[in-house]
Design a protein around this motif. Structure first.
Motif, mmCIF file in Angstrom:
data_model
loop_
_atom_site.group_PDB
_atom_site.id
_atom_site.type_symbol
_atom_site.label_atom_id
_atom_site.label_comp_id
_atom_site.label_asym_id
_atom_site.label_seq_id
_atom_site.Cartn_x
_atom_site.Cartn_y
_atom_site.Cartn_z
ATOM 1 N N LEU A 263 -3.993 -4.798 7.219
ATOM 2 C CA LEU A 263 -2.818 -3.946 7.341
ATOM 3 C C LEU A 263 -1.930 -4.348 8.510
ATOM 4 C CD1 LEU A 263 -4.446 -0.437 6.738
ATOM 5 C CD2 LEU A 263 -3.095 -1.752 5.105
ATOM 6 N N PHE B 66 4.897 0.448 9.290
ATOM 7 C CA PHE B 66 4.988 1.115 7.993
ATOM 8 C C PHE B 66 6.398 1.629 7.768
ATOM 9 C CE2 PHE B 66 3.912 4.372 11.071
ATOM 10 C CZ PHE B 66 4.687 5.467 10.703
ATOM 11 N N PHE C 277 0.843 -1.191 0.000
ATOM 12 C CA PHE C 277 0.000 0.000 0.000
ATOM 13 C C PHE C 277 0.883 1.247 0.000
ATOM 14 C CE2 PHE C 277 -2.635 -3.306 1.897
ATOM 15 C CZ PHE C 277 -3.843 -3.129 1.229
ATOM 16 N N ILE D 221 0.084 -0.882 13.223
ATOM 17 C CA ILE D 221 0.364 -1.154 11.818
ATOM 18 C C ILE D 221 1.776 -0.673 11.520
ATOM 19 C CG2 ILE D 221 -0.259 -0.607 9.434
ATOM 20 C CD1 ILE D 221 -3.141 -0.121 10.479
ATOM 21 N N CYS E 52 0.761 4.952 0.654
ATOM 22 C CA CYS E 52 -0.152 5.841 1.372
ATOM 23 C C CYS E 52 0.470 7.219 1.613
ATOM 24 C CB CYS E 52 -0.532 5.216 2.717
ATOM 25 S SG CYS E 52 -1.253 3.571 2.598
ATOM 26 N N ALA F 2 0.853 -7.744 4.399
ATOM 27 C CA ALA F 2 0.824 -6.353 3.933
ATOM 28 C C ALA F 2 2.120 -5.616 4.242
ATOM 29 C CB ALA F 2 -0.349 -5.621 4.564
ATOM 30 N N MET G 196 -1.533 4.850 12.454
ATOM 31 C CA MET G 196 -0.906 3.554 12.200
ATOM 32 C C MET G 196 -0.198 3.041 13.446
ATOM 33 S SD MET G 196 0.520 3.615 8.311
ATOM 34 C CE MET G 196 -0.600 3.841 6.917
ATOM 35 N N GLY H 207 -4.595 3.452 0.599
ATOM 36 C CA GLY H 207 -5.042 2.300 1.357
ATOM 37 C C GLY H 207 -6.254 2.615 2.210
ATOM 38 N N VAL I 230 3.275 -1.600 4.138
ATOM 39 C CA VAL I 230 2.683 -0.267 4.022
ATOM 40 C C VAL I 230 3.776 0.789 3.950
ATOM 41 C CG1 VAL I 230 1.107 1.398 5.074
ATOM 42 C CG2 VAL I 230 0.693 -1.059 5.358
#
Length: 210
Positions: free
Chosen positions: A125, A175, A5, A173, A7, A131, A168, A92, A133
């Protein structure tokens, strides 16, 4: 099935990077499957322009529709491709949530976070095996208004960026934050992280990305 993703706020170069990756990466000797930006498709199809963020009811409805369409696109992709397919998505599931937090009343984001399909996407996510990110940092020279996206100041882009990264973090999540401005170096960072996250995945790159 793997998901990447791209973002971040509008006017940071997400779509440019997304297109570049689609043209310069081979995953298991195939081009990655590309998922285009849902919000832009809806805004363009419904001819929504100029100041829609100022109408709270309309803005909430729009972002709920985007969340629903995003989930539908992800589910369609999941069931239409082989299990070893890698998808690269322009934006996303958290992007509409961040816009709700910036521009809508507090119950807008609260109600959105309680939706079942939103929680399904958040769980996706959170799964680091599935995933990967990326969040792109805003840079002032990239700021432009195309009469589709929200007309924002650079300070608002920075605020959005902070909201997204904090959200996030709060949702656990992981990233990768892309601070580079050069497209080639951005693509290289994405490819390197893909190889690191999924070492068994055969990632080949054109144009000397790696």
């Amino acid at each position: 099935m793997k998901w990447v993703f791209i973002c971040g706020a509008h006017s940071v170069g997400k779509t440019t990077l997304w297109n570049y990756l689609g043209k310069h990466l081979l995953i298991e000797n195939q081009s990655p499957a590309l998922l285009s930006e849902v919000a832009r498709e809806i805004l363009t199809a419904d001819k929504i322009v100029d100041g829609f963020e100022d109408d709270d009811a309309m803005f909430q409805s729009l972002n709920y529709n985007i969340l629903k369409a995003q989930h539908a696109k992800l589910e369609k992709a999941r069931h239409s491709k082989a299990t070893d397919t890698l998808f690269i998505s322009d934006r996303g599931p958290l992007d509409p949530i961040c816009y709700l937090q910036m521009f809508a009343k507090i119950d807008g984001i609260k109600n959105a976070m309680e939706l079942e399909h939103v929680n399904t996407m958040i769980k996706m996510l959170q799964d680091a095996n599935e995933a990967l990110v990326f969040v792109i940092k805003p840079h002032k020279p990239f700021l432009e208004y195309d009469r589709v996206r929200i007309n924002s100041t650079f300070e608002e882009l920075l605020e959005y960026d902070q909201i997204m990264r904090q959200l996030m973090t709060d949702l656990n999540i992981s990233f990768v934050y892309i601070e580079k401005t050069d497209l080639h170096l951005r693509a290289k960072l994405v490819a390197e992280n893909m190889k690191s996250r999924w070492p068994k995945l055969a990632v080949k790159c054109f144009d000397q990305i790696l």
